[in-house]
Design an enzyme around this catalytic site. Structure first.
Site, PDB file in Angstrom:
ATOM      1  N   THR A  11       0.840  -1.202   0.000  1.00 26.51           N
ATOM      2  CA  THR A  11       0.000   0.000   0.000  1.00 26.51           C
ATOM      3  C   THR A  11       0.876   1.253   0.000  1.00 26.51           C
ATOM      4  O   THR A  11       0.593   2.230  -0.693  1.00 26.51           O
ATOM      5  CB  THR A  11      -0.908  -0.002   1.253  1.00 26.51           C
ATOM      6  OG1 THR A  11      -1.515  -1.285   1.366  1.00 26.51           O
ATOM      7  CG2 THR A  11      -1.973   1.064   1.164  1.00 26.51           C
ATOM      8  N   ARG A  67       5.814  -3.489   9.113  1.00 27.47           N
ATOM      9  CA  ARG A  67       4.677  -3.178   9.991  1.00 27.47           C
ATOM     10  C   ARG A  67       4.927  -3.718  11.401  1.00 27.47           C
ATOM     11  O   ARG A  67       4.613  -3.072  12.392  1.00 27.47           O
ATOM     12  CB  ARG A  67       3.384  -3.765   9.422  1.00 27.47           C
ATOM     13  CG  ARG A  67       2.179  -3.466  10.316  1.00 27.47           C
ATOM     14  CD  ARG A  67       0.883  -3.998   9.757  1.00 27.47           C
ATOM     15  NE  ARG A  67       0.444  -3.227   8.626  1.00 27.47           N
ATOM     16  CZ  ARG A  67      -0.099  -3.751   7.521  1.00 27.47           C
ATOM     17  NH1 ARG A  67      -0.258  -5.049   7.427  1.00 27.47           N
ATOM     18  NH2 ARG A  67      -0.482  -2.973   6.537  1.00 27.47           N
TER      19      ARG A  67
HETATM   20  P1  ADP Z   1       1.040  -3.880   2.918  1.00 28.81           P
HETATM   21  O1  ADP Z   1       0.175  -3.008   2.051  1.00 28.81           O
HETATM   22  O2  ADP Z   1       2.039  -4.665   2.129  1.00 28.81           O
HETATM   23  O3  ADP Z   1       0.271  -4.746   3.867  1.00 28.81           O
HETATM   24  P2  ADP Z   1       1.851  -1.369   4.084  1.00 28.81           P
HETATM   25  O4  ADP Z   1       2.242  -0.611   2.862  1.00 28.81           O
HETATM   26  O5  ADP Z   1       0.547  -1.010   4.714  1.00 28.81           O
HETATM   27  O6  ADP Z   1       1.942  -2.927   3.830  1.00 28.81           O
HETATM   28  O7  ADP Z   1       3.059  -1.173   5.130  1.00 28.81           O
HETATM   29  C1  ADP Z   1       2.876  -1.272   6.523  1.00 28.81           C
HETATM   30  C2  ADP Z   1       3.626  -0.173   7.234  1.00 28.81           C
HETATM   31  O8  ADP Z   1       5.013  -0.488   7.218  1.00 28.81           O
HETATM   32  C3  ADP Z   1       3.516   1.213   6.566  1.00 28.81           C
HETATM   33  O9  ADP Z   1       2.592   2.023   7.204  1.00 28.81           O
HETATM   34  C4  ADP Z   1       4.878   1.823   6.693  1.00 28.81           C
HETATM   35  O10 ADP Z   1       4.917   2.661   7.835  1.00 28.81           O
HETATM   36  C5  ADP Z   1       5.793   0.659   6.940  1.00 28.81           C
HETATM   37  N1  ADP Z   1       6.651   0.340   5.797  1.00 28.81           N
HETATM   38  C6  ADP Z   1       6.429  -0.616   4.862  1.00 28.81           C
HETATM   39  N2  ADP Z   1       7.461  -0.704   4.016  1.00 28.81           N
HETATM   40  C7  ADP Z   1       8.369   0.199   4.402  1.00 28.81           C
HETATM   41  C8  ADP Z   1       9.680   0.583   3.923  1.00 28.81           C
HETATM   42  N3  ADP Z   1      10.244  -0.044   2.883  1.00 28.81           N
HETATM   43  N4  ADP Z   1      10.319   1.575   4.572  1.00 28.81           N
HETATM   44  C9  ADP Z   1       9.769   2.170   5.648  1.00 28.81           C
HETATM   45  N5  ADP Z   1       8.570   1.849   6.163  1.00 28.81           N
HETATM   46  C10 ADP Z   1       7.864   0.885   5.546  1.00 28.81           C
END
Ligand code: ADP
Length: 347
Positions: free
Chosen positions: A69, A221
Site C-alpha cells: 500500500t 509493519r
Molecule cells: P502492505 O500493504 O504490504 O500490507 P503497508 O504498505 O501497509 O503494507 O506497510 C505497513 C507499514 O510499514 C507502513 O505504514 C509503513 O509505515 C511501513 N513500511 C512498509 N514498508 C516500508 C519501507 N520499505 N520503509 C519504511 N517503512 C515501511
C-alpha cells in the site's frame, strides 16, 4: 454508480487506527531496503514521466505489512497523480467497480488490494479497462439490454495480493510490471526502525535497534508496532528511553522470543510436532488445530516460519525441520535424525 465514494477505502492519508500514518514513507527515497525493486521502480517512473504517459499497470505480491500500500502511495506522489484506494472484497457488483472507474482522471493511480479476491464479472470489466481504457456497461434488462462502451482516461492499476498464485492468469498477464516483495533483512529493518524512532522522537540505542530488527519477522509493519510497544514499556518503566533491558522485559511480557516468534508461532510448531509427528499436515487441518483462519496461517505466520527454516511446505502438507525441534526444546524422535537435511537458516 451512486455510492462509489464509500467503496474507496480511504484517501491514503488515513489508516485504520490512524496511527501508522506519520511513519509511512511518501517518496521512493524514504522507502527503506528493497534496493533492486526501488531502483527499477525509479527507472519506470522516470521513463513514464519523460514520455508524459501514465505508468504501466503494476502487480505487487508479498506477505502483509511489507509496503505494498505504501508503494502505491509513493508511485502516486512520484508521478504527481491522484490516488484511489480500494480493496477487492469491498467491490460486490460490476456497478461498484464501474462507479470508481468513471471518476478516474488521466494518470490516476488506482490501487486494488487483495486483488485475488476480485469476482469474475469484475475481473472481466477490469481486463478491458486495463487494455483498452474502456468499460462495458449494460443498459436495460432482458432482450432489450444493450452494452455500451464508456471510455476511461489512461490510468495505472496497482494490484496487490498476498496470494499471487490465486490471481487468474488473464488478469495477471495484463500487468506490465510484476514484482514480488520479499521479507526484509535485519539490516533493512534496522534502517526502518531508526527512521521511525527519529520521526516519533524515540530514544533508542543502536544495539536495541538490532534486537528489535531481529524480532520483527522481516516485516516493516511488525517493526513499527514493536517500536511503539517498546516506547510504552520505556515510558512507564524507564523514563522513556528504550534500552536492552526494556526490550527484554517488553518482549517477555508480549511473549515474543529472541527470534521474533510469537505464542502462536510456537503453538504451530508444537502442534505439528506433538499432534502430527512432525508432519506433513494440511494447512486447513493445522489452522483448525490452532484455532486460526487458514488465511492468517498462510499469509502471516508461515512465511516467517519458512524463512527462518522452521517449517517446509511440501505437496503433502507442512512439516517441521530439525531446527524447530531444537527451538522448541523438544528431543528429535528416533528415526528422524536423517530426515530433511536441507535446513536453511536464511538470516
Ligand atoms: P502492505 O500493504 O504490504 O500490507 P503497508 O504498505 O501497509 O503494507 O506497510 C505497513 C507499514 O510499514 C507502513 O505504514 C509503513 O509505515 C511501513 N513500511 C512498509 N514498508 C516500508 C519501507 N520499505 N520503509 C519504511 N517503512 C515501511
Amino acid at each position: 454508480m451512486d455510492n462509489n465514494e464509500s467503496l474507496l477505502t480511504g484517501d491514503f492519508s488515513e489508516e485504520v487506527d490512524g496511527r501508522e500514518n506519520p511513519l509511512r514513507p511518501k517518496l521512493l527515497d524514504d522507502f527503506q531496503g528493497q534496493k533492486t525493486l526501488k531502483e527499477n521502480l525509479s527507472i519506470y517512473i522516470q521513463a513514464a514521466r519523460g514520455r508524459k504517459e501514465p505508468l504501466d499497470h503494476l502487480f505487487l505480491a508479498g506477505p502483509p505489512g511489507l509496503g505494498k500500500t505504501t508503494l502505491a502511495g509513493i508511485m502516486a506522489n512520484e508521478m504527481d497523480a491522484e490516488l484511489k484506494v480500494t480493496s477487492a472484497p469491498a467491490l460486490e457488483k460490476p456497478k461498484d467497480l464501474a462507479g470508481i472507474m468513471t471518476t478516474i482522471t488521466e494518470g490516476t493511480i488506482f490501487f486494488i488490494d487483495e486483488i485475488h479476491r476480485l469476482k469474475p464479472a469484475l475481473e472481466e470489466m477490469l481486463y478491458i479497462a486495463m487494455e483498452d481504457f474502456e468499460i462495458d456497461w449494460v443498459i436495460g434488462q432482458g432482450p432489450s439490454a444493450r452494452t455500451i462502451r464508456i471510455p476511461v482516461p489512461p490510468f495505472t492499476l496497482i494490484g496487490a495480493t498476498t496470494k499471487a498464485g490465486q490471481v487468474a492468469s488473464p488478469l495477471y498477464s495484463r500487468f506490465g510490471i510484476a514484482v514480488r516483495i520479499e521479507l526484509y533483512s535485519p539490516e533493512e529493518l534496522k534502517s526502518i526502525i531508526r527512521r521511525s524512532a527519529g520521526i516519533l522522537e524515540i530514544e533508542i540505542n543502536e544495539e536495541s535497534v538490532g534486537i528489535l530488527a531481529e524480532c520483527s519477522r522481516g516485516t516493516p509493519r511488525v517493526a513499527n508496532r514493536l517500536l511503539r510497544r517498546m516506547r510504552d514499556f520505556a515510558q512507564v518503566l524507564n523514563n522513556g528511553k528504550i534500552t536492552n533491558s526494556v526490550i527484554h522485559e517488553g518482549l517477555g511480557r508480549m511473549e515474543i522470543d529472541h527470534l521474533g516468534l510469537e505464542k502462536l508461532d510456537r503453538e504451530i510448531l508444537r502442534v505439528i510436532i506433538e499432534n502430527y509427528d512432525g508432519g506433513p499436515v494440511g494447512a486447513e487441518t493445522l489452522a483448525i488445530s490452532i484455532g486460526e483462519a487458514v488465511e492468517s496461517l498462510e499469509d502471516f505466520y508461515e512465511p516467517y516460519l519458512i524463512q527462518r527454516g522452521f517449517i517446509n511446505r511440501t505437496p503433502r502438507g507442512r512439516t517441521v525441520t530439525h531446527l524447530a525441534y531444537k527451538h522448541m526444546n523438544i528431543l528429535l524422535p528416533q528415526g528422524k535424525e536423517g530426515e530433511n537435511e536441507d535446513q536453511r537458516l536464511l538470516f
